[in-house]
Structure formats: structure tokens, C-alpha cells
Scaffold this motif. Structure first.
Motif, PDB file in Angstrom:
ATOM      1  N   CYS A  40      86.831 -28.006  12.890  1.00  0.00           N
ATOM      2  CA  CYS A  40      86.283 -28.695  11.724  1.00  0.00           C
ATOM      3  C   CYS A  40      87.239 -29.817  11.313  1.00  0.00           C
ATOM      4  CB  CYS A  40      86.031 -27.732  10.573  1.00  0.00           C
ATOM      5  SG  CYS A  40      87.506 -27.137   9.768  1.00  0.00           S
ATOM      6  N   ASP A  41      86.771 -30.641  10.398  1.00  0.00           N
ATOM      7  CA  ASP A  41      87.534 -31.816   9.972  1.00  0.00           C
ATOM      8  C   ASP A  41      88.386 -31.555   8.725  1.00  0.00           C
ATOM      9  OD1 ASP A  41      85.445 -31.574   8.172  1.00  0.00           O
ATOM     10  OD2 ASP A  41      84.975 -33.709   8.138  1.00  0.00           O
ATOM     11  N   LEU A  42      88.621 -30.292   8.404  1.00  0.00           N
ATOM     12  CA  LEU A  42      89.377 -29.952   7.205  1.00  0.00           C
ATOM     13  C   LEU A  42      90.819 -29.579   7.534  1.00  0.00           C
ATOM     14  CD1 LEU A  42      86.757 -27.646   5.489  1.00  0.00           C
ATOM     15  CD2 LEU A  42      87.256 -30.028   4.935  1.00  0.00           C
ATOM     16  N   PRO A  43      91.741 -29.837   6.613  1.00  0.00           N
ATOM     17  CA  PRO A  43      93.133 -29.425   6.838  1.00  0.00           C
ATOM     18  C   PRO A  43      93.342 -27.954   6.457  1.00  0.00           C
ATOM     19  CG  PRO A  43      92.960 -30.573   4.751  1.00  0.00           C
ATOM     20  CD  PRO A  43      91.587 -30.640   5.392  1.00  0.00           C
ATOM     21  N   ASP A  44      94.391 -27.386   7.022  1.00  0.00           N
ATOM     22  CA  ASP A  44      94.858 -26.045   6.644  1.00  0.00           C
ATOM     23  C   ASP A  44      96.136 -26.277   5.848  1.00  0.00           C
ATOM     24  OD1 ASP A  44      95.685 -23.433   6.424  1.00  0.00           O
ATOM     25  OD2 ASP A  44      96.327 -23.266   8.502  1.00  0.00           O
ATOM     26  N   THR A  45      96.005 -26.471   4.540  1.00  0.00           N
ATOM     27  CA  THR A  45      97.152 -26.885   3.728  1.00  0.00           C
ATOM     28  C   THR A  45      98.145 -25.772   3.440  1.00  0.00           C
ATOM     29  OG1 THR A  45      95.899 -26.500   1.695  1.00  0.00           O
ATOM     30  CG2 THR A  45      95.845 -28.734   2.621  1.00  0.00           C
ATOM     31  N   GLU A 102      76.084 -35.888  25.481  1.00  0.00           N
ATOM     32  CA  GLU A 102      76.560 -35.995  26.867  1.00  0.00           C
ATOM     33  C   GLU A 102      77.980 -35.445  27.051  1.00  0.00           C
ATOM     34  OE1 GLU A 102      77.566 -39.650  24.605  1.00  0.00           O
ATOM     35  OE2 GLU A 102      75.689 -38.607  24.961  1.00  0.00           O
ATOM     36  N   ASN A 103      78.710 -35.249  25.963  1.00  0.00           N
ATOM     37  CA  ASN A 103      80.061 -34.687  26.029  1.00  0.00           C
ATOM     38  C   ASN A 103      80.083 -33.178  25.802  1.00  0.00           C
ATOM     39  OD1 ASN A 103      81.351 -37.243  26.418  1.00  0.00           O
ATOM     40  ND2 ASN A 103      80.970 -37.662  24.257  1.00  0.00           N
ATOM     41  N   GLY A 104      78.898 -32.570  25.652  1.00  0.00           N
ATOM     42  CA  GLY A 104      78.828 -31.134  25.403  1.00  0.00           C
ATOM     43  C   GLY A 104      79.207 -30.774  23.979  1.00  0.00           C
ATOM     44  N   VAL A 105      78.958 -31.687  23.036  1.00  0.00           N
ATOM     45  CA  VAL A 105      79.355 -31.510  21.638  1.00  0.00           C
ATOM     46  C   VAL A 105      78.120 -31.459  20.743  1.00  0.00           C
ATOM     47  CG1 VAL A 105      80.582 -32.597  19.701  1.00  0.00           C
ATOM     48  CG2 VAL A 105      81.575 -32.658  21.996  1.00  0.00           C
ATOM     49  N   ALA A 106      78.133 -30.518  19.808  1.00  0.00           N
ATOM     50  CA  ALA A 106      77.084 -30.403  18.791  1.00  0.00           C
ATOM     51  C   ALA A 106      77.778 -30.296  17.434  1.00  0.00           C
ATOM     52  CB  ALA A 106      76.219 -29.172  19.038  1.00  0.00           C
ATOM     53  N   THR A 107      77.255 -30.994  16.444  1.00  0.00           N
ATOM     54  CA  THR A 107      77.902 -31.065  15.130  1.00  0.00           C
ATOM     55  C   THR A 107      76.920 -30.717  14.022  1.00  0.00           C
ATOM     56  OG1 THR A 107      79.366 -32.806  15.959  1.00  0.00           O
ATOM     57  CG2 THR A 107      79.205 -32.593  13.600  1.00  0.00           C
ATOM     58  N   VAL A 108      77.409 -29.961  13.040  1.00  0.00           N
ATOM     59  CA  VAL A 108      76.652 -29.686  11.820  1.00  0.00           C
ATOM     60  C   VAL A 108      77.556 -29.948  10.625  1.00  0.00           C
ATOM     61  CG1 VAL A 108      75.104 -27.964  12.836  1.00  0.00           C
ATOM     62  CG2 VAL A 108      77.248 -27.225  11.799  1.00  0.00           C
ATOM     63  N   ASP A 114      83.120 -26.159  -4.817  1.00  0.00           N
ATOM     64  CA  ASP A 114      82.504 -26.873  -5.935  1.00  0.00           C
ATOM     65  C   ASP A 114      80.996 -27.068  -5.768  1.00  0.00           C
ATOM     66  OD1 ASP A 114      82.415 -28.746  -3.918  1.00  0.00           O
ATOM     67  OD2 ASP A 114      83.765 -30.173  -4.900  1.00  0.00           O
ATOM     68  N   GLY A 115      80.429 -26.565  -4.659  1.00  0.00           N
ATOM     69  CA  GLY A 115      79.003 -26.726  -4.415  1.00  0.00           C
ATOM     70  C   GLY A 115      78.607 -28.101  -3.929  1.00  0.00           C
ATOM     71  N   GLN A 116      79.596 -29.008  -3.749  1.00  0.00           N
ATOM     72  CA  GLN A 116      79.303 -30.374  -3.313  1.00  0.00           C
ATOM     73  C   GLN A 116      80.106 -30.805  -2.098  1.00  0.00           C
ATOM     74  OE1 GLN A 116      79.762 -33.007  -6.645  1.00  0.00           O
ATOM     75  NE2 GLN A 116      78.527 -31.731  -7.976  1.00  0.00           N
ATOM     76  N   SER A 117      81.279 -30.243  -1.910  1.00  0.00           N
ATOM     77  CA  SER A 117      82.143 -30.645  -0.792  1.00  0.00           C
ATOM     78  C   SER A 117      81.507 -30.257   0.536  1.00  0.00           C
ATOM     79  CB  SER A 117      83.518 -29.998  -0.919  1.00  0.00           C
ATOM     80  OG  SER A 117      84.175 -30.487  -2.071  1.00  0.00           O
ATOM     81  N   VAL A 118      81.789 -31.088   1.548  1.00  0.00           N
ATOM     82  CA  VAL A 118      81.157 -30.908   2.854  1.00  0.00           C
ATOM     83  C   VAL A 118      82.219 -30.947   3.947  1.00  0.00           C
ATOM     84  CG1 VAL A 118      79.528 -31.929   4.502  1.00  0.00           C
ATOM     85  CG2 VAL A 118      79.000 -31.932   2.066  1.00  0.00           C
ATOM     86  N   ALA A 119      82.056 -30.071   4.927  1.00  0.00           N
ATOM     87  CA  ALA A 119      82.908 -30.052   6.120  1.00  0.00           C
ATOM     88  C   ALA A 119      82.035 -30.338   7.331  1.00  0.00           C
ATOM     89  CB  ALA A 119      83.578 -28.694   6.279  1.00  0.00           C
ATOM     90  N   THR A 120      82.587 -31.018   8.312  1.00  0.00           N
ATOM     91  CA  THR A 120      81.903 -31.234   9.577  1.00  0.00           C
ATOM     92  C   THR A 120      82.411 -30.189  10.560  1.00  0.00           C
ATOM     93  OG1 THR A 120      81.692 -33.602   9.161  1.00  0.00           O
ATOM     94  CG2 THR A 120      81.480 -32.874  11.451  1.00  0.00           C
ATOM     95  N   ILE A 121      81.488 -29.408  11.103  1.00  0.00           N
ATOM     96  CA  ILE A 121      81.810 -28.352  12.053  1.00  0.00           C
ATOM     97  C   ILE A 121      81.374 -28.842  13.435  1.00  0.00           C
ATOM     98  CG2 ILE A 121      81.469 -25.934  12.695  1.00  0.00           C
ATOM     99  CD1 ILE A 121      82.679 -26.291   9.886  1.00  0.00           C
ATOM    100  N   THR A 122      82.286 -28.778  14.398  1.00  0.00           N
ATOM    101  CA  THR A 122      82.008 -29.256  15.750  1.00  0.00           C
ATOM    102  C   THR A 122      82.105 -28.115  16.746  1.00  0.00           C
ATOM    103  OG1 THR A 122      82.915 -31.426  15.173  1.00  0.00           O
ATOM    104  CG2 THR A 122      82.719 -30.923  17.523  1.00  0.00           C
ATOM    105  N   ALA A 123      81.045 -27.959  17.546  1.00  0.00           N
ATOM    106  CA  ALA A 123      81.026 -26.991  18.641  1.00  0.00           C
ATOM    107  C   ALA A 123      81.134 -27.771  19.943  1.00  0.00           C
ATOM    108  CB  ALA A 123      79.740 -26.179  18.623  1.00  0.00           C
ATOM    109  N   THR A 124      82.073 -27.362  20.802  1.00  0.00           N
ATOM    110  CA  THR A 124      82.288 -28.031  22.078  1.00  0.00           C
ATOM    111  C   THR A 124      82.157 -27.022  23.204  1.00  0.00           C
ATOM    112  OG1 THR A 124      83.833 -29.536  20.985  1.00  0.00           O
ATOM    113  CG2 THR A 124      83.889 -29.480  23.393  1.00  0.00           C
ATOM    114  N   LEU A 125      81.340 -27.343  24.203  1.00  0.00           N
ATOM    115  CA  LEU A 125      81.163 -26.468  25.356  1.00  0.00           C
ATOM    116  C   LEU A 125      82.331 -26.637  26.319  1.00  0.00           C
ATOM    117  CD1 LEU A 125      77.364 -26.976  26.095  1.00  0.00           C
ATOM    118  CD2 LEU A 125      78.463 -25.335  24.570  1.00  0.00           C
TER     119      LEU A 125
END
Length: 178
Positions: free
Chosen positions: A84-89, A138-144, A100-111
Motif C-alpha cells: 500500500c501507499d501508506l507509511p508505517d510511522t 500487463e505488469n500483473g498489477v491490480a489496484t483498489v 476519519d471516514g475520509q482518508s484513502v489508501a491505495t492497495i496494490t496486488a502484484t502477481l
């Protein structure tokens, strides 16, 4: 270990490490394991016993074939890699997202091997996913995208794809600053 499968579909229908026959341990046969079933479409493959088979089950493995298409072995499916695109602080191995019910993370699955057109299924125990199923590029990547909820909890995102083991990514929903 004997792996029993259907010849036409290569679906695994059973396995047995060994049987005790009087005073000796030996490999089982397909016929004795499936006494009350037509075994004409069943085949058996003897492989080295692997504890992962019992841990993960038959769906976590696939057959290996020779150049003629004959089944010659079995391999553990590679995992879907999640990030994911989030830090581990705080350094605990779990990225943080504001609860907060509004923040969003991008989750990436890679084959493991880049391949376009593979359907990846996503599931989450808390929060809202933008999609439940996404097709790889084409890179075997799916994102939500994962939208937080207003609750400080541990979030588990799971991804699964055909020919791959399901894997899980854990995130923390942390309280916003006061």
C-alpha cells in the motif's frame, strides 16, 4: 505422499501420506482410498510429503507437467504480493490510515509473474473498497482504494487470484490528531 486428482480437470480430490498395513507403513493406492467411487477418471501422483499441503490445502498448489503434458510433480502456488501507499510511522510493520471516514489508501496486488487479464479478488474486514474484483494490467498489477471508517481498529485486506495463494495485508486505523 499420494496426491489423487481427476484426470480430465486435474482437480485434487484427496491425499494420503501413508497407511499402516498390518505391521508396516506404505503408500496408499487410489483404489483403496476411493473404494466406493468410480476410479477410472482418477490418477495418483507420489510426491515427497510437504507439511504446507496440510496447512494451505489443495487450492494452494498446482501441477507441474513435462513437455508432453504429463503430470510429473506439484508446486506451491506463489503468493499474491500486497502493498500500500501508506507509511508505517511507528515501526510495527503495519501502515497507518487515519480513522476519519475520509482518508484513502491505495492497495496494490502484484502477481509473481506479470500477466494481464487475471482477476484478483479483494476482501476487507473493515473499511470500504473501491472494487471487490479487479483485472491485472500487463505488469500483473491490480489496484483498489480503501476508504477508512471512523473506528480505530486493525484492518485486514486479502487478495486472491487463480493460480496464486491468497495473502493478507494488515493496516491500522489510527485516531486523527485532536
Amino acid at each position: 505422499m499420494l496426491i489423487v486428482y481427476e484426470r480430465d480437470t486435474e482437480k485434487i480430490v484427496g491425499s494420503c501420506v501413508s497407511v499402516f498395513d498390518g505391521s508396516d507403513w506404505r503408500e496408499a493406492t487410489v483404489e483403496e482410498l476411493f473404494r466406493h467411487r468410480d476410479t477410472s477418471n482418477l490418477a495418483g501422483l507420489i510426491v515427497e510429503a510437504d507439511p504446507r499441503y496440510n496447512m494451505y490445502g489443495p487450492d494452494a498448489f498446482h501441477f507441474v507437467h513435462d513437455e508432453h503434458g504429463t503430470v510429473i510433480g506439484i508446486e506451491h502456488n506463489p503468493p499474491v504480493r500486497l502493498s500500500c501507499d501508506l507509511p508505517d510511522t511507528d515501526g510495527d510493520g503495519r501502515p497507518e490510515l487515519l480513522a476519519d471516514g475520509q482518508s484513502v489508501a491505495t492497495i496494490t496486488a502484484t502477481l509473481a509473474e506479470p500477466k494481464a487479464g487475471v482477476e484478483v479478488s479483494f476482501a476487507v474486514n473493515r473499511g470500504l473498497l473501491s472494487h471487490r474484483t479487479v483485472t491485472t494490467d500487463e505488469n500483473g498489477v491490480a489496484t483498489v482504494r480503501l476508504r477508512s471508517i471512523a473506528e480505530t481498529v486493525l484492518v485486514r485486506v486479502e487478495a486472491d487470484a487463480d493460480g496464486h495463494r491468497a495473502t493478507e495485508l494488515r493496516l491500522e486505523l489510527v485516531p486523527p490528531a485532536f
